[in-house]
Design an enzyme around this catalytic site. Structure first.
Site, PDB file in Angstrom:
ATOM      1  NE  ARG A 155      -1.961  -1.685   3.435  1.00 37.77           N
ATOM      2  CZ  ARG A 155      -2.150  -2.889   3.979  1.00 37.77           C
ATOM      3  NH1 ARG A 155      -3.187  -3.610   3.642  1.00 37.77           N
ATOM      4  NH2 ARG A 155      -1.309  -3.356   4.880  1.00 37.77           N
ATOM      5  CB  ILE A 156       3.322   2.639   2.421  1.00 38.52           C
ATOM      6  CG1 ILE A 156       2.270   2.675   3.539  1.00 38.52           C
ATOM      7  CG2 ILE A 156       4.234   3.858   2.506  1.00 38.52           C
ATOM      8  CD1 ILE A 156       2.826   2.493   4.941  1.00 38.52           C
ATOM      9  NE  ARG A 176       5.465 -11.869   1.327  1.00 31.17           N
ATOM     10  CZ  ARG A 176       4.840 -11.814   2.489  1.00 31.17           C
ATOM     11  NH1 ARG A 176       5.382 -12.398   3.543  1.00 31.17           N
ATOM     12  NH2 ARG A 176       3.701 -11.182   2.627  1.00 31.17           N
ATOM     13  CB  THR A 234       9.175   5.576   5.825  1.00 29.59           C
ATOM     14  OG1 THR A 234       8.749   4.902   4.635  1.00 29.59           O
ATOM     15  CG2 THR A 234       9.781   6.908   5.465  1.00 29.59           C
ATOM     16  CB  SER A 235       9.829  -0.189   6.402  1.00 33.13           C
ATOM     17  OG  SER A 235      11.187  -0.486   6.648  1.00 33.13           O
ATOM     18  NE  ARG A 236       7.048  -0.769  12.928  1.00 33.45           N
ATOM     19  CZ  ARG A 236       6.135   0.116  12.534  1.00 33.45           C
ATOM     20  NH1 ARG A 236       6.498   1.178  11.835  1.00 33.45           N
ATOM     21  NH2 ARG A 236       4.866  -0.029  12.859  1.00 33.45           N
ATOM     22  CD  GLU A 265      11.601   4.051  15.920  1.00 29.93           C
ATOM     23  OE1 GLU A 265      10.514   4.299  16.479  1.00 29.93           O
ATOM     24  OE2 GLU A 265      11.696   3.836  14.723  1.00 29.93           O
ATOM     25  CG  HIS A 283       8.276   6.012  14.067  1.00 31.64           C
ATOM     26  ND1 HIS A 283       8.541   4.756  14.573  1.00 31.64           N
ATOM     27  CD2 HIS A 283       7.246   5.862  13.194  1.00 31.64           C
ATOM     28  CE1 HIS A 283       7.703   3.884  14.031  1.00 31.64           C
ATOM     29  NE2 HIS A 283       6.908   4.521  13.189  1.00 31.64           N
ATOM     30  CB  ILE A 284       7.006  12.297  11.931  1.00 29.33           C
ATOM     31  CG1 ILE A 284       8.032  12.508  10.806  1.00 29.33           C
ATOM     32  CG2 ILE A 284       7.529  12.805  13.262  1.00 29.33           C
ATOM     33  CD1 ILE A 284       8.335  13.971  10.501  1.00 29.33           C
ATOM     34  N   GLY A 285       6.118   9.236  10.230  1.00 28.36           N
ATOM     35  CA  GLY A 285       5.522   8.845   8.944  1.00 28.36           C
ATOM     36  C   GLY A 285       4.024   9.049   8.852  1.00 28.36           C
TER      37      GLY A 285
HETATM   38  P1  NAP Z   1       1.698  -3.779   2.963  1.00 26.62           P
HETATM   39  O1  NAP Z   1       0.604  -3.189   2.134  1.00 26.62           O
HETATM   40  O2  NAP Z   1       1.484  -5.111   3.615  1.00 26.62           O
HETATM   41  O3  NAP Z   1       3.021  -3.811   2.059  1.00 26.62           O
HETATM   42  C1  NAP Z   1       4.188  -4.461   2.440  1.00 26.62           C
HETATM   43  C2  NAP Z   1       4.815  -5.049   1.191  1.00 26.62           C
HETATM   44  O4  NAP Z   1       6.065  -5.643   1.558  1.00 26.62           O
HETATM   45  C3  NAP Z   1       3.957  -6.154   0.560  1.00 26.62           C
HETATM   46  O5  NAP Z   1       3.836  -5.875  -0.817  1.00 26.62           O
HETATM   47  C4  NAP Z   1       4.763  -7.418   0.832  1.00 26.62           C
HETATM   48  O6  NAP Z   1       4.669  -8.399  -0.170  1.00 26.62           O
HETATM   49  C5  NAP Z   1       6.179  -6.881   0.880  1.00 26.62           C
HETATM   50  N1  NAP Z   1       7.077  -7.787   1.568  1.00 26.62           N
HETATM   51  C6  NAP Z   1       6.870  -8.469   2.720  1.00 26.62           C
HETATM   52  N2  NAP Z   1       7.940  -9.210   3.026  1.00 26.62           N
HETATM   53  C7  NAP Z   1       8.834  -9.000   2.041  1.00 26.62           C
HETATM   54  C8  NAP Z   1      10.140  -9.503   1.775  1.00 26.62           C
HETATM   55  N3  NAP Z   1      10.728 -10.374   2.594  1.00 26.62           N
HETATM   56  N4  NAP Z   1      10.776  -9.079   0.655  1.00 26.62           N
HETATM   57  C9  NAP Z   1      10.161  -8.229  -0.203  1.00 26.62           C
HETATM   58  N5  NAP Z   1       8.945  -7.727  -0.016  1.00 26.62           N
HETATM   59  C10 NAP Z   1       8.285  -8.106   1.095  1.00 26.62           C
HETATM   60  O7  NAP Z   1       2.102  -2.810   4.140  1.00 26.62           O
HETATM   61  P2  NAP Z   1       2.002  -1.210   4.177  1.00 26.62           P
HETATM   62  O8  NAP Z   1       0.676  -0.817   4.708  1.00 26.62           O
HETATM   63  O9  NAP Z   1       2.480  -0.653   2.889  1.00 26.62           O
HETATM   64  O10 NAP Z   1       3.072  -0.891   5.341  1.00 26.62           O
HETATM   65  C11 NAP Z   1       4.418  -1.302   5.201  1.00 26.62           C
HETATM   66  C12 NAP Z   1       5.178  -1.069   6.497  1.00 26.62           C
HETATM   67  O11 NAP Z   1       5.432   0.322   6.659  1.00 26.62           O
HETATM   68  C13 NAP Z   1       4.417  -1.454   7.776  1.00 26.62           C
HETATM   69  O12 NAP Z   1       4.535  -2.823   8.057  1.00 26.62           O
HETATM   70  C14 NAP Z   1       5.074  -0.598   8.835  1.00 26.62           C
HETATM   71  O13 NAP Z   1       6.098  -1.301   9.485  1.00 26.62           O
HETATM   72  C15 NAP Z   1       5.664   0.564   8.050  1.00 26.62           C
HETATM   73  N6  NAP Z   1       5.018   1.851   8.388  1.00 26.62           N
HETATM   74  C16 NAP Z   1       5.759   2.853   8.939  1.00 26.62           C
HETATM   75  C17 NAP Z   1       5.186   4.069   9.229  1.00 26.62           C
HETATM   76  C18 NAP Z   1       5.994   5.196   9.807  1.00 26.62           C
HETATM   77  O14 NAP Z   1       5.468   5.975  10.591  1.00 26.62           O
HETATM   78  N7  NAP Z   1       7.255   5.348   9.449  1.00 26.62           N
HETATM   79  C19 NAP Z   1       3.828   4.293   8.982  1.00 26.62           C
HETATM   80  C20 NAP Z   1       3.087   3.264   8.427  1.00 26.62           C
HETATM   81  C21 NAP Z   1       3.700   2.036   8.132  1.00 26.62           C
HETATM   82  P3  NAP Z   1       3.357  -9.321  -0.409  1.00 26.62           P
HETATM   83  O15 NAP Z   1       2.433  -8.482  -1.237  1.00 26.62           O
HETATM   84  O16 NAP Z   1       3.894 -10.491  -1.144  1.00 26.62           O
HETATM   85  O17 NAP Z   1       2.824  -9.626   0.949  1.00 26.62           O
END
Ligand code: NAP
Length: 318
Positions: A155-156, A176, A234-236, A265, A283-285
């Site tokens: 999504r992001i 993945r 901006t992931s973790r 953190e 961590h203001i994402g």
């Molecule tokens: P999402 O829609 O689940 O997207 C994550 C993507 O990563 C999916 O397409 C997934 O593939 C892929 N993935 C998972 N494991 C992988 C691997 N080993 N190698 C390659 N790709 C892989 O999640 P999202 O909503 O975009 O959020 C992503 C992350 O951003 C969250 O989990 C969170 O930790 C972080 N985040 C941070 C902030 C911040 O404040 N900085 C805010 C929001 C979120 P599949 O499609 O195959 O599952």
């Protein structure tokens, strides 16, 4: 008797609407100490948590057998032991979808700031050390028209790609699984991680933190990147080996980094703090006013649904 609900941090007011009618305890604005958290958990049937609380088996046992739901006010849920929850029949929910655009804004902000040296040049200006305009002063690589490599096109990641298209960037991604619809819609091209790292001008990380993605970007991966490349995370924090990144930045092996998240953190690797070519956000994402309202509301709706015996909107499927 109304069910007992623990809200582990002060959350936006919007989040309390769905909790009306429950017996709600709210802890402080700052993250609670572990002992305070465990004590406050006792007897809770629903818990609304944030990324700063470790919701593990010990916490669940401290709450007791009445705990039915942990509603995490985040899309990432690496702070929650979902296996321990499943074993105890506790539903875990997160807040996907409501923060994509807001978090993508911050990723793009960091990308631009790191490339065009905003942090460093602003520090010079504010300290009174800016003496003249100069033909070579504070130059950095162009963003427009360059190749952006997105690791984790979920999504992001896709929201970041949409922004990049507005900057005329070429989009490549590693994920993945393949994303044919996103490839079509965004003109994104799938690459193995190795080729993405070797050829992208910008690399932006958007995977969740899992056992598989821990230190996905380490010394070896950084070594593959182009000397003028910029890394954005901006992931973790633990998806990137912070010490290896600091070394790569010190040695000028990549141009710059823009970071919103860190391995421990709120601690940040001391070497990063001294570096001019690291743009560091705390961590203001997802931290826009509107999005934090939506996250708090969705988390509270999920919690309330489970306590009323209904299906939550966004459960974690583990
Ligand atoms: P999402 O829609 O689940 O997207 C994550 C993507 O990563 C999916 O397409 C997934 O593939 C892929 N993935 C998972 N494991 C992988 C691997 N080993 N190698 C390659 N790709 C892989 O999640 P999202 O909503 O975009 O959020 C992503 C992350 O951003 C969250 O989990 C969170 O930790 C972080 N985040 C941070 C902030 C911040 O404040 N900085 C805010 C929001 C979120 P599949 O499609 O195959 O599952």
């Amino acid at each position: 008797m109304p069910e007992k609900v623990l809200v582990t941090r002060e959350i936006p007011q919007a989040g309390f609407g769905p909790l009306e009618g429950f017996d709600v305890t709210v802890l402080s604005e700052a993250p609670p100490e572990r002992g305070e958290l465990l004590g406050a958990a006792r007897g809770a049937e629903g818990v609304l948590s944030t990324v700063t609380e470790k919701i593990d088996g010990e916490f669940m046992d401290a709450a007791g057998e009445g705990l039915k739901v942990v509603a995490n006010m985040a899309v990432g849920y690496d702070n929650v032991d979902v296996v321990a929850a499943r074993e105890r029949g506790i539903v875990v929910t997160n807040t996907p979808g409501v923060l994509d655009e807001t978090t993508a804004d911050v990723a793009f902000m960091l990308l631009l700031a790191a490339a065009r040296r905003l942090g460093e040049s602003e520090r010079v200006l504010r300290s009174g050390r800016w003496e003249w305009w100069g033909p070579k002063l504070f130059t950095g690589p162009d963003v427009w028209g360059k190749r952006l490599g997105i690791v984790g096109l979920g999504r992001i990641g896709q929201a970041v790609a949409r922004r990049a298209r507005g900057f005329g960037m070429e989009i490549v991604y590693h994920n993945r699984s393949r994303k044919p619809e996103a490839e079509e819609e965004l003109g994104a091209r799938y690459l193995e991680l190795d080729e993405l790292l070797r050829t992208a001008d910008f690399v932006s990380i958007h995977t969740p933190l899992t056992d598989e993605t821990h230190h996905l970007i380490g010394a070896e991966e950084l070594e593959k990147m182009r000397p003028r490349a910029v890394l954005v995370n901006t992931s973790r924090g633990p998806v990137v080996d912070e010490a290896a990144l600091a070394d790569a930045l010190v040695q000028g092996r990549i141009f710059a980094a823009g970071l919103d998240v860190y391995e421990e953190e709120p601690k940040v690797h001391p070497k990063l703090l001294d570096l001019e070519n690291a743009v560091l956000a705390p961590h203001i994402g997802s931290g826009s006013i509107e999005t934090r309202d939506k996250m708090a509301t969705l988390a509270a709706e999920n919690l309330a649904a489970v306590l009323r015996g209904e299906a939550p909107k966004t459960p974690i499927k583990s």
